[in-house]
Design a protein around this motif. Structure first.
Motif, PDB file in Angstrom:
ATOM      1  N   ALA A  85       0.841  -1.207   0.000  1.00 54.97           N
ATOM      2  CA  ALA A  85       0.000   0.000   0.000  1.00 54.97           C
ATOM      3  C   ALA A  85       0.871   1.249   0.000  1.00 54.97           C
ATOM      4  CB  ALA A  85      -0.928  -0.007   1.212  1.00 54.97           C
ATOM      5  N   ALA A  86       1.919   1.252   0.847  1.00 58.87           N
ATOM      6  CA  ALA A  86       2.816   2.410   0.899  1.00 58.87           C
ATOM      7  C   ALA A  86       3.496   2.606  -0.453  1.00 58.87           C
ATOM      8  CB  ALA A  86       3.871   2.220   1.988  1.00 58.87           C
ATOM      9  N   TYR A  87       3.885   1.496  -1.084  1.00 55.02           N
ATOM     10  CA  TYR A  87       4.562   1.593  -2.383  1.00 55.02           C
ATOM     11  C   TYR A  87       3.644   2.228  -3.430  1.00 55.02           C
ATOM     12  CZ  TYR A  87       7.561   0.505  -6.302  1.00 55.02           C
ATOM     13  OH  TYR A  87       8.357   0.618  -7.400  1.00 55.02           O
ATOM     14  N   VAL A  88       2.403   1.735  -3.467  1.00 50.33           N
ATOM     15  CA  VAL A  88       1.456   2.268  -4.449  1.00 50.33           C
ATOM     16  C   VAL A  88       1.176   3.743  -4.171  1.00 50.33           C
ATOM     17  CG1 VAL A  88      -0.938   2.164  -5.242  1.00 50.33           C
ATOM     18  CG2 VAL A  88       0.388   0.059  -4.964  1.00 50.33           C
ATOM     19  N   ILE A  89       0.983   4.087  -2.908  1.00 49.47           N
ATOM     20  CA  ILE A  89       0.617   5.463  -2.562  1.00 49.47           C
ATOM     21  C   ILE A  89       1.787   6.417  -2.787  1.00 49.47           C
ATOM     22  CG2 ILE A  89       0.080   6.959  -0.608  1.00 49.47           C
ATOM     23  CD1 ILE A  89      -1.733   4.637   0.404  1.00 49.47           C
ATOM     24  N   VAL A  90       3.004   6.026  -2.384  1.00 45.75           N
ATOM     25  CA  VAL A  90       4.141   6.950  -2.467  1.00 45.75           C
ATOM     26  C   VAL A  90       4.806   6.929  -3.846  1.00 45.75           C
ATOM     27  CG1 VAL A  90       6.416   7.525  -1.528  1.00 45.75           C
ATOM     28  CG2 VAL A  90       4.587   6.785  -0.006  1.00 45.75           C
ATOM     29  N   ARG A  91       5.047   5.715  -4.387  1.00 44.33           N
ATOM     30  CA  ARG A  91       5.832   5.621  -5.605  1.00 44.33           C
ATOM     31  C   ARG A  91       4.998   5.746  -6.878  1.00 44.33           C
ATOM     32  NH1 ARG A  91       9.981   7.187  -3.613  1.00 44.33           N
ATOM     33  NH2 ARG A  91      11.800   5.894  -3.180  1.00 44.33           N
ATOM     34  N   MET A  92       3.777   5.222  -6.865  1.00 41.25           N
ATOM     35  CA  MET A  92       3.033   5.221  -8.120  1.00 41.25           C
ATOM     36  C   MET A  92       2.206   6.481  -8.297  1.00 41.25           C
ATOM     37  SD  MET A  92       2.205   1.265  -8.654  1.00 41.25           S
ATOM     38  CE  MET A  92       3.579   0.150  -8.843  1.00 41.25           C
ATOM     39  N   ARG A  93       1.946   7.180  -7.182  1.00 40.51           N
ATOM     40  CA  ARG A  93       1.322   8.497  -7.238  1.00 40.51           C
ATOM     41  C   ARG A  93       0.186   8.602  -8.255  1.00 40.51           C
ATOM     42  NH1 ARG A  93       1.600  11.707  -4.159  1.00 40.51           N
ATOM     43  NH2 ARG A  93       3.174  11.796  -2.576  1.00 40.51           N
ATOM     44  N   THR A  94      -0.818   7.784  -8.102  1.00 41.78           N
ATOM     45  CA  THR A  94      -1.976   7.892  -8.977  1.00 41.78           C
ATOM     46  C   THR A  94      -2.884   8.988  -8.438  1.00 41.78           C
ATOM     47  OG1 THR A  94      -2.956   6.137  -7.697  1.00 41.78           O
ATOM     48  CG2 THR A  94      -1.953   5.515  -9.781  1.00 41.78           C
ATOM     49  N   ALA A  95      -3.958   9.242  -9.160  1.00 39.98           N
ATOM     50  CA  ALA A  95      -4.845  10.335  -8.790  1.00 39.98           C
ATOM     51  C   ALA A  95      -5.368  10.174  -7.363  1.00 39.98           C
ATOM     52  CB  ALA A  95      -6.002  10.417  -9.775  1.00 39.98           C
ATOM     53  N   GLY A  96      -5.625   8.934  -6.951  1.00 41.77           N
ATOM     54  CA  GLY A  96      -6.242   8.712  -5.645  1.00 41.77           C
ATOM     55  C   GLY A  96      -5.266   8.530  -4.500  1.00 41.77           C
ATOM     56  N   SER A  97      -3.953   8.706  -4.759  1.00 47.60           N
ATOM     57  CA  SER A  97      -2.946   8.414  -3.734  1.00 47.60           C
ATOM     58  C   SER A  97      -3.202   9.136  -2.410  1.00 47.60           C
ATOM     59  CB  SER A  97      -1.556   8.794  -4.236  1.00 47.60           C
ATOM     60  OG  SER A  97      -1.054   7.802  -5.090  1.00 47.60           O
ATOM     61  N   GLY A  98      -3.417  10.445  -2.510  1.00 50.64           N
ATOM     62  CA  GLY A  98      -3.624  11.241  -1.314  1.00 50.64           C
ATOM     63  C   GLY A  98      -4.869  10.796  -0.567  1.00 50.64           C
ATOM     64  N   PRO A 145      -3.097   1.776  10.243  1.00 45.55           N
ATOM     65  CA  PRO A 145      -2.706   3.179  10.071  1.00 45.55           C
ATOM     66  C   PRO A 145      -1.288   3.454  10.545  1.00 45.55           C
ATOM     67  CG  PRO A 145      -4.857   3.034  11.084  1.00 45.55           C
ATOM     68  CD  PRO A 145      -4.328   1.637  11.016  1.00 45.55           C
ATOM     69  N   TYR A 146      -0.895   2.858  11.686  1.00 42.28           N
ATOM     70  CA  TYR A 146       0.470   3.060  12.173  1.00 42.28           C
ATOM     71  C   TYR A 146       1.469   2.522  11.162  1.00 42.28           C
ATOM     72  CZ  TYR A 146      -1.021   4.431  16.871  1.00 42.28           C
ATOM     73  OH  TYR A 146      -1.558   5.096  17.933  1.00 42.28           O
ATOM     74  N   ALA A 147       1.230   1.290  10.725  1.00 39.57           N
ATOM     75  CA  ALA A 147       2.172   0.657   9.796  1.00 39.57           C
ATOM     76  C   ALA A 147       2.283   1.478   8.514  1.00 39.57           C
ATOM     77  CB  ALA A 147       1.717  -0.760   9.483  1.00 39.57           C
ATOM     78  N   LEU A 148       1.124   1.878   7.978  1.00 38.08           N
ATOM     79  CA  LEU A 148       1.124   2.611   6.711  1.00 38.08           C
ATOM     80  C   LEU A 148       1.834   3.950   6.864  1.00 38.08           C
ATOM     81  CD1 LEU A 148       0.273   2.593   3.795  1.00 38.08           C
ATOM     82  CD2 LEU A 148      -1.866   3.690   4.455  1.00 38.08           C
ATOM     83  N   ARG A 149       1.543   4.630   7.980  1.00 34.38           N
ATOM     84  CA  ARG A 149       2.148   5.943   8.180  1.00 34.38           C
ATOM     85  C   ARG A 149       3.670   5.845   8.275  1.00 34.38           C
ATOM     86  NH1 ARG A 149      -0.407  10.784  11.415  1.00 34.38           N
ATOM     87  NH2 ARG A 149      -1.520  10.718   9.458  1.00 34.38           N
TER      88      ARG A 149
END
Lengths: 264, 372
Positions: A85-98, A145-149
């Protein structure tokens, strides 16, 4: 490290503050060696009787094993889900990442009691109350949430150039992730592991709603024990909990360094 | 825009078989802004080409598009005749040296260098041999078991170079590889990179904002500004015959004077008449390099004929000692002109406040039109 130029009054002040913060915790240690029937300080006599009583308290022992197993399973699942999840959110930066990041870390902002109630209502209707899988799912809501953050922050601070270098050298995306990204995330992964385990092992509020007569975790068992009796058994359990936490923290410190892990 | 010197501007004519890397209208847009605008470039096999320009000129974006790290908005990238515009990075077979070196911090030097070979499934014993050779090439055999953080900047730079070259890439890409090194090391690495590139005969693209690097190391210099190509040429072309005032001022330093041309090879600046190469007309700017100007006594008779030398009168306002050079700041009717001369033990012949004259050869005068 800067040179130590702390003045004497400052050192005294810090010492007093630490004493104030730690006093209740430190007090637990002598009380656990009490020979009395009720909690008191200082104890009138000394003994190991409450440690013996703990070993003979099968409910407490089984709650300990439940907590340990629960913490381990919750930690493994949290990491297995949060790393990709962190990889997709941080590295792939798609429209919905934030949006995704905020969505997954939102439980941190909600009062745990509200989460507990909500989970209770849902689980009651699907018969998950008092089951081990119910506990796992309930704990995941707060450990994820802790792990992801932690992992998203770690990954965000890693230089992208190393992964780019690996791909120019011929590494396919999955190989680059396995050979470069993942090892570089190691400090964050250790921190997330420690955090998830400690949060799960220590969790009371949500767990209170989810445990049943035949299934309880150590903190909940302790809570129920204090409700009905005021003997020093709780002190001996507390001492064991303190040492377990210390052990986890020390493992983290030895492997990646404490300040590097938790202070950011 | 006027080209006064015809030898500039035209890329070396090379037949298609010589060209190793070709950029064909390469463009990158971010929303409304254009980072690289329809760039055409042909790099012959074995040449070291510099992409030179100020930050934001699109040179790094161009390099990253060639490496496949940025997807072009338009245009094509052709290597050895095949179009690789949509080929993923890991299949492009290019060695990229990053500004930050980007060594893998958790691997030893040897493991860093071996990475690309492992990705290519090279047999183990051959990996060992080639890693050894690559580290010998950059003189780091002794440090192969160290971790990157235990190395100095220059050593890390060499590891990055060895790691990029050990895979025998078809093209070597260098992204400001020297900008994090101190001045002395930078000089050393300049020679070292050039020597290695030439001994391997590898085609290389070198991104830099440092004109000295571009001029001293490269076969060809591509000057860029605002995503556009300003000039392609040999280092000597770009320096001696800049195609635009921007190239003249970015590659080496220049003085700038404004005047109006008469169309007969003369230009009026204030009350002075200067001779310039060619026959420009209208408003022009005159550029002269500081070290091409000689400071002479205001009252002395002109050196040589007015046919061959230009002369301007001014007042010396300041003398700056910069080590190996003396810089004279001369006020010429309100415009500051800088003259550079070799310093003789820090003593200047001229003192501030003296009336002086500037003298330089007509052919050292660069002239450009100043729009309409």
């Amino acid at each position: 490290m800067e040179t130590n130029t702390t003045s004497l009054p400052m050192k005294v002040l810090v010492a007093v503050l630490f004493l104030f913060l730690l006093a209740p915790v430190i007090l637990v240690v002598p009380i656990s060696f009490s020979g009395e029937q009720v909690l008191s300080f200082p104890p009138a006599s000394w003994s190991f009787r409450w440690y013996t009583a703990l070993l003979n308290n099968s409910a407490m022992i089984s709650a300990f094993w439940t907590s340990l197993l629960l913490g381990a399973i919750v930690t493994v699942i949290s990491l297995a889900a949060a790393i990709p999840a962190a990889y997709v959110i941080v590295r792939m930066r798609t429209a919905g990442s934030g949006f995704l990041y905020n969505f997954f870390t939102a439980p941190l902002l909600l009062p745990t009691i509200v989460l507990g109630l909500a989970i209770l209502i849902v689980f009651a209707s699907i018969g998950f109350l008092g089951t081990f899988s119910g506990l796992v799912i309930g704990h995941l809501v707060i450990t994820m949430p802790y792990a992801l953050r932690v992992l998203a922050t770690t990954l965000g601070n890693l230089p992208l150039a190393c992964e780019e270098a690996a791909s120019t050298l011929g590494g396919r995306p999955i190989t680059v992730f396995r050979r470069v990204t993942l090892p570089m995330m190691a400090p964050g992964i250790v921190a997330a592991t420690a955090l998830c385990f400690l949060v799960s092992f220590d969790e009371v509020v949500i767990t209170l709603f989810l445990t049943g007569p035949r299934l309880s975790t150590l903190p909940v068992q302790l809570f129920h024990h204090v409700e009905s009796r005021a003997d020093p058994l709780v002190a001996s359990v507390s001492v064991l909990l303190i040492f377990l936490t210390l052990a986890v923290v020390m493992i983290v410190d030895r492997t990646v360094g404490l300040s590097k892990t938790f202070v950011k | 825009m006027m080209h006064q010197k015809i030898l500039s501007g035209t890329p070396t004519a090379s037949t298609d078989s010589d060209v190793h890397l070709r950029l064909d209208g390469l463009t990158k847009r971010y929303g409304d802004s254009v980072a690289v605008a329809a760039l055409d470039l042909a790099v012959p096999k074995g040449e070291l080409v510099a992409l030179l320009g100020p930050s934001g000129c699109g040179k790094t974006t161009t390099l990253r598009m060639v490496a496949g790290l940025i997807t072009p908005s338009d245009g094509r990238i052709i290597v050895g005749g095949s179009d690789i515009t949509t080929t993923p990075t890991y299949k492009r077979d290019m060695g990229l040296v990053f500004q930050s070196y980007a060594l893998f911090p958790h691997m030893t030097v040897a493991k860093n260098v071996a990475f690309g070979l492992e990705m290519r499934s090279v047999p183990k014993h051959e990996i060992e041999k080639r890693v050894k050779e690559a580290l010998a090439m950059v003189r780091l055999e002794a440090l192969s078991e160290r971790k990157p953080r235990e190395l100095s900047g220059g050593q890390q730079q060499r590891v990055a170079l060895a790691r990029a070259l050990v895979i025998r890439p078809s093209i070597l890409l260098l992204d400001e590889p020297l900008s994090n090194l101190d001045a002395k090391l930078r000089d050393e690495m300049r020679t070292e990179i050039r020597d290695i590139q030439q001994s391997l005969g590898i085609t290389a693209v070198f991104v830099t904002h440092d004109q000295v690097e571009a001029l001293s190391m490269c076969d060809k210099v591509v000057v860029m500004k605002g995503g556009k190509l300003e000039q392609i040429g040999s280092p000597i072309d770009v320096y001696e015959a800049p195609a635009t005032p921007f190239v003249a001022s970015f590659v080496g330093r220049t003085n700038r004077l404004e005047g109006s041309a008469n169309g007969d090879g003369t230009v009026i600046i204030g009350t002075a008449v200067l001779r310039v190469p060619g026959r420009p007309g209208g408003k022009v700017e005159i550029l002269v390099r500081p070290h091409r100007i000689k400071l002479v006594d205001a009252n002395a008779s002109p050196e040589g004929s007015a046919e061959r030398f230009n002369r301007l009168a001014g007042t010396l306002t300041r003398v700056t000692f910069v080590g190996d050079l003396l810089q004279y700041h001369v006020d010429v009717a309100g415009t500051e002109v800088i003259v550079e001369a070799a310093s003789d033990h820090g003593r200047g012949f001229w003192k501030a406040g003296a009336p002086v004259a500037l003298s330089w050869r007509v052919e050292d005068t660069m002239v450009f039109g100043r729009g309409a």
